[in-house]
Design a protein around this motif. Sequence first.
Motif, PDB file in Angstrom:
ATOM      1  N   LYS A 254      48.991 -80.905  24.642  1.00 29.68           N
ATOM      2  CA  LYS A 254      48.856 -82.159  25.362  1.00 29.68           C
ATOM      3  C   LYS A 254      48.456 -81.875  26.798  1.00 29.68           C
ATOM      4  O   LYS A 254      48.981 -80.970  27.446  1.00 29.68           O
ATOM      5  CB  LYS A 254      50.130 -83.003  25.281  1.00 29.68           C
ATOM      6  CG  LYS A 254      51.392 -82.423  25.883  1.00 29.68           C
ATOM      7  CD  LYS A 254      52.535 -83.437  25.709  1.00 29.68           C
ATOM      8  CE  LYS A 254      53.841 -82.944  26.338  1.00 29.68           C
ATOM      9  NZ  LYS A 254      54.925 -83.932  26.187  1.00 29.68           N
ATOM     10  N   VAL A 255      47.481 -82.657  27.247  1.00 31.64           N
ATOM     11  CA  VAL A 255      46.952 -82.523  28.600  1.00 31.64           C
ATOM     12  C   VAL A 255      46.822 -83.921  29.184  1.00 31.64           C
ATOM     13  O   VAL A 255      46.846 -84.919  28.449  1.00 31.64           O
ATOM     14  CB  VAL A 255      45.570 -81.835  28.603  1.00 31.64           C
ATOM     15  CG1 VAL A 255      45.659 -80.422  28.072  1.00 31.64           C
ATOM     16  CG2 VAL A 255      44.556 -82.643  27.816  1.00 31.64           C
ATOM     17  N   SER A 256      46.666 -84.010  30.466  1.00 28.43           N
ATOM     18  CA  SER A 256      46.430 -85.301  31.085  1.00 28.43           C
ATOM     19  C   SER A 256      45.182 -85.937  30.473  1.00 28.43           C
ATOM     20  O   SER A 256      44.171 -85.252  30.262  1.00 28.43           O
ATOM     21  CB  SER A 256      46.235 -85.130  32.599  1.00 28.43           C
ATOM     22  OG  SER A 256      45.754 -86.339  33.181  1.00 28.43           O
ATOM     23  N   PHE A 257      45.249 -87.223  30.169  1.00 29.70           N
ATOM     24  CA  PHE A 257      44.113 -87.885  29.523  1.00 29.70           C
ATOM     25  C   PHE A 257      42.848 -87.799  30.376  1.00 29.70           C
ATOM     26  O   PHE A 257      41.735 -87.896  29.864  1.00 29.70           O
ATOM     27  CB  PHE A 257      44.453 -89.347  29.205  1.00 29.70           C
ATOM     28  CG  PHE A 257      44.420 -90.265  30.395  1.00 29.70           C
ATOM     29  CD1 PHE A 257      43.273 -90.991  30.698  1.00 29.70           C
ATOM     30  CD2 PHE A 257      45.524 -90.402  31.226  1.00 29.70           C
ATOM     31  CE1 PHE A 257      43.239 -91.836  31.794  1.00 29.70           C
ATOM     32  CE2 PHE A 257      45.485 -91.239  32.327  1.00 29.70           C
ATOM     33  CZ  PHE A 257      44.336 -91.966  32.614  1.00 29.70           C
ATOM     34  N   GLU A 258      43.014 -87.585  31.687  1.00 28.38           N
ATOM     35  CA  GLU A 258      41.853 -87.480  32.565  1.00 28.38           C
ATOM     36  C   GLU A 258      41.046 -86.210  32.311  1.00 28.38           C
ATOM     37  O   GLU A 258      39.893 -86.104  32.734  1.00 28.38           O
ATOM     38  CB  GLU A 258      42.306 -87.507  34.030  1.00 28.38           C
ATOM     39  CG  GLU A 258      42.957 -88.831  34.435  1.00 28.38           C
ATOM     40  CD  GLU A 258      43.538 -88.772  35.837  1.00 28.38           C
ATOM     41  OE1 GLU A 258      43.792 -87.643  36.305  1.00 28.38           O
ATOM     42  OE2 GLU A 258      43.729 -89.829  36.446  1.00 28.38           O
ATOM     43  N   GLU A 259      41.665 -85.245  31.632  1.00 26.98           N
ATOM     44  CA  GLU A 259      40.970 -83.996  31.332  1.00 26.98           C
ATOM     45  C   GLU A 259      39.992 -84.140  30.173  1.00 26.98           C
ATOM     46  O   GLU A 259      39.118 -83.294  29.995  1.00 26.98           O
ATOM     47  CB  GLU A 259      41.988 -82.895  30.986  1.00 26.98           C
ATOM     48  CG  GLU A 259      42.897 -82.480  32.113  1.00 26.98           C
ATOM     49  CD  GLU A 259      42.193 -81.550  33.094  1.00 26.98           C
ATOM     50  OE1 GLU A 259      41.069 -81.123  32.810  1.00 26.98           O
ATOM     51  OE2 GLU A 259      42.784 -81.263  34.157  1.00 26.98           O
ATOM     52  N   VAL A 260      40.146 -85.190  29.376  1.00 25.94           N
ATOM     53  CA  VAL A 260      39.328 -85.306  28.158  1.00 25.94           C
ATOM     54  C   VAL A 260      38.614 -86.662  28.085  1.00 25.94           C
ATOM     55  O   VAL A 260      38.769 -87.410  27.110  1.00 25.94           O
ATOM     56  CB  VAL A 260      40.180 -85.089  26.892  1.00 25.94           C
ATOM     57  CG1 VAL A 260      40.524 -83.636  26.720  1.00 25.94           C
ATOM     58  CG2 VAL A 260      41.453 -85.941  26.926  1.00 25.94           C
ATOM     59  N   PRO A 261      37.821 -87.022  29.073  1.00 28.17           N
ATOM     60  CA  PRO A 261      37.138 -88.324  29.048  1.00 28.17           C
ATOM     61  C   PRO A 261      36.218 -88.486  27.846  1.00 28.17           C
ATOM     62  O   PRO A 261      36.045 -89.586  27.331  1.00 28.17           O
ATOM     63  CB  PRO A 261      36.333 -88.320  30.356  1.00 28.17           C
ATOM     64  CG  PRO A 261      36.186 -86.884  30.722  1.00 28.17           C
ATOM     65  CD  PRO A 261      37.449 -86.224  30.259  1.00 28.17           C
ATOM     66  N   GLU A 262      35.631 -87.371  27.381  1.00 25.33           N
ATOM     67  CA  GLU A 262      34.746 -87.421  26.221  1.00 25.33           C
ATOM     68  C   GLU A 262      35.499 -87.866  24.978  1.00 25.33           C
ATOM     69  O   GLU A 262      35.035 -88.713  24.212  1.00 25.33           O
ATOM     70  CB  GLU A 262      34.134 -86.030  26.007  1.00 25.33           C
ATOM     71  CG  GLU A 262      33.253 -85.900  24.774  1.00 25.33           C
ATOM     72  CD  GLU A 262      32.780 -84.472  24.562  1.00 25.33           C
ATOM     73  OE1 GLU A 262      32.609 -84.086  23.403  1.00 25.33           O
ATOM     74  OE2 GLU A 262      32.599 -83.741  25.556  1.00 25.33           O
ATOM     75  N   LEU A 263      36.697 -87.319  24.766  1.00 23.63           N
ATOM     76  CA  LEU A 263      37.499 -87.671  23.597  1.00 23.63           C
ATOM     77  C   LEU A 263      38.070 -89.079  23.723  1.00 23.63           C
ATOM     78  O   LEU A 263      38.156 -89.820  22.740  1.00 23.63           O
ATOM     79  CB  LEU A 263      38.638 -86.665  23.411  1.00 23.63           C
ATOM     80  CG  LEU A 263      38.229 -85.217  23.119  1.00 23.63           C
ATOM     81  CD1 LEU A 263      39.459 -84.329  23.009  1.00 23.63           C
ATOM     82  CD2 LEU A 263      37.413 -85.136  21.829  1.00 23.63           C
ATOM     83  N   VAL A 264      38.439 -89.457  24.936  1.00 21.03           N
ATOM     84  CA  VAL A 264      38.983 -90.800  25.150  1.00 21.03           C
ATOM     85  C   VAL A 264      37.908 -91.849  24.904  1.00 21.03           C
ATOM     86  O   VAL A 264      38.139 -92.870  24.235  1.00 21.03           O
ATOM     87  CB  VAL A 264      39.540 -90.930  26.587  1.00 21.03           C
ATOM     88  CG1 VAL A 264      39.939 -92.377  26.874  1.00 21.03           C
ATOM     89  CG2 VAL A 264      40.738 -90.006  26.785  1.00 21.03           C
ATOM     90  N   ALA A 265      36.713 -91.605  25.417  1.00 25.23           N
ATOM     91  CA  ALA A 265      35.613 -92.570  25.283  1.00 25.23           C
ATOM     92  C   ALA A 265      35.238 -92.792  23.825  1.00 25.23           C
ATOM     93  O   ALA A 265      34.863 -93.903  23.427  1.00 25.23           O
ATOM     94  CB  ALA A 265      34.406 -92.096  26.078  1.00 25.23           C
ATOM     95  N   THR A 266      35.350 -91.747  23.012  1.00 23.89           N
ATOM     96  CA  THR A 266      34.975 -91.861  21.588  1.00 23.89           C
ATOM     97  C   THR A 266      36.177 -92.115  20.684  1.00 23.89           C
ATOM     98  O   THR A 266      36.043 -92.104  19.468  1.00 23.89           O
ATOM     99  CB  THR A 266      34.252 -90.573  21.138  1.00 23.89           C
ATOM    100  OG1 THR A 266      35.070 -89.428  21.435  1.00 23.89           O
ATOM    101  CG2 THR A 266      32.911 -90.435  21.834  1.00 23.89           C
ATOM    102  N   ARG A 267      37.345 -92.331  21.304  1.00 23.17           N
ATOM    103  CA  ARG A 267      38.575 -92.649  20.574  1.00 23.17           C
ATOM    104  C   ARG A 267      38.916 -91.598  19.518  1.00 23.17           C
ATOM    105  O   ARG A 267      39.292 -91.911  18.389  1.00 23.17           O
ATOM    106  CB  ARG A 267      38.456 -94.036  19.905  1.00 23.17           C
ATOM    107  CG  ARG A 267      38.246 -95.150  20.918  1.00 23.17           C
ATOM    108  CD  ARG A 267      38.271 -96.511  20.274  1.00 23.17           C
ATOM    109  NE  ARG A 267      38.099 -97.570  21.265  1.00 23.17           N
ATOM    110  CZ  ARG A 267      38.157 -98.869  21.006  1.00 23.17           C
ATOM    111  NH1 ARG A 267      38.394 -99.269  19.756  1.00 23.17           N
ATOM    112  NH2 ARG A 267      38.004 -99.757  21.961  1.00 23.17           N
ATOM    113  N   LYS A 268      38.788 -90.340  19.906  1.00 18.35           N
ATOM    114  CA  LYS A 268      39.065 -89.245  18.976  1.00 18.35           C
ATOM    115  C   LYS A 268      40.365 -88.519  19.307  1.00 18.35           C
ATOM    116  O   LYS A 268      40.614 -87.432  18.803  1.00 18.35           O
ATOM    117  CB  LYS A 268      37.897 -88.246  18.999  1.00 18.35           C
ATOM    118  CG  LYS A 268      36.615 -88.792  18.396  1.00 18.35           C
ATOM    119  CD  LYS A 268      35.520 -87.742  18.407  1.00 18.35           C
ATOM    120  CE  LYS A 268      34.249 -88.281  17.764  1.00 18.35           C
ATOM    121  NZ  LYS A 268      33.163 -87.273  17.782  1.00 18.35           N
TER     122      LYS A 268
END
Length: 454
Positions: A176-190
Amino acid sequence: MEVMRSQKKASSALTSSNGVSTLNLYRSAPTLEVRLEDFERFAVDRLLVLRGISDGLARGKKPDEMEKLVADLLKAHMRHPQASEVNNKDIISHFVLRLVYCRSEELRKWFLSMESTLFRYRFRSVNSDVHLSLMTELGIPYKVVSQKEFEDLRDQLNLVARSANQPLPTPNGLYKVSFEEVPELVATRKVFIQKGYAYVALNQVVSFVVPHFRSHLSKALVLTNRKWTSMIREQEKDRLTPIVEALATSYLGPDYSQDKEVGEISLKDIDQVARTSFPLCMQHLFNTLRDDHHLKHGGRMQFGLFLKGVGLKLDDALAFWKAEFSQKVGAERFDKEYAYSIRHNYGKEGKRTDYTPYSCQKIILSTPGVGDHHGCPYRHFSEENLRAALGKMGVSSRALEDVIEKARNRHYQLACTLTFEALHASSCDAGINHPNQYFSDSQKILKEKNMSTD
């Protein structure tokens, strides 16, 4: 020559069993002495890898295809006879090319993109221990998800994985990492998010490691450029600077100074072969010369050396250029001001160097000014002019759109390759890398077609 070298602990852990170095961060370490011949040879080998990656991306290869391509390119070009030197070759080649590609924004952008892609696919090929080591070295804050936390969140994690068509997560290898580290995954809901943390599976770790690598390299390229312009270029002007400045435009295939497979062409053939076998850049120069009876120096060099490479002999070249230029400047002025440079290109004047035709890379990176006609049309033409020129060549409307799209996305050599394939109804898997290659391959196809119809 001094280059940065990775820590020995990291380098020993990141060399694969097949003798190809798999991963480095290229951050900082002790200096390393490099022989001059290795300085250039290693850089050329890495350049072959990066250009292979560039071609694969331009052709729209899928991730699994790219993964295989990168592995094949590394095996083909980044090996070393001594296993202990594999990692040194990887590091040396990277830092040499960092010097080469730090020198302009366009060069930096290309190098940054290709090195990040190379890192991405290398990262995917190493194990979780290496992942953790790299994440620590990059300073990425992460936490390993405990067994209890995993069990508490199993249903939500499985739900997100199914909706994203991803493999179901397992207790081992979930971070688990801060959600800000993975904008690509957040944007694609993965990825599953809770209380500001993103729960990232092992196969997704690359999504937040690569941006850190890219950011570091981007800053390093800017700093390298400052050192290059303020100090290194002048200090090494007699030794390394010529090599560095040539590598960005280097062509790594045949020089086409004399294409023995095609043979000679005569003046009576030139109009016909221009229509059937000249690439767009040379057709444009040929047509401009026919219309205006003049070309500026850049155009004369680009087109003149091309004609030399396709087999136009010196006497015919002099007659060809004189017939055109004399209509505008007169025969006497041509003999005084222009004939010398033509003989010079053929190695008959001055240093008597046998000059070779320009490669696509050199042509693409040229900067034509007002009134110039040299350079690469796929890069230097407006879209409207490019469409008109391709239509005049006979490119079909369907193929034309694909060519325009590639040119628009700066894949100029692939645009030329697609043009070749459309006009010759034949695939060109190796791609077009040289105008004389275009001519040679075209002539071979046309001769084969003529033989089959006889």
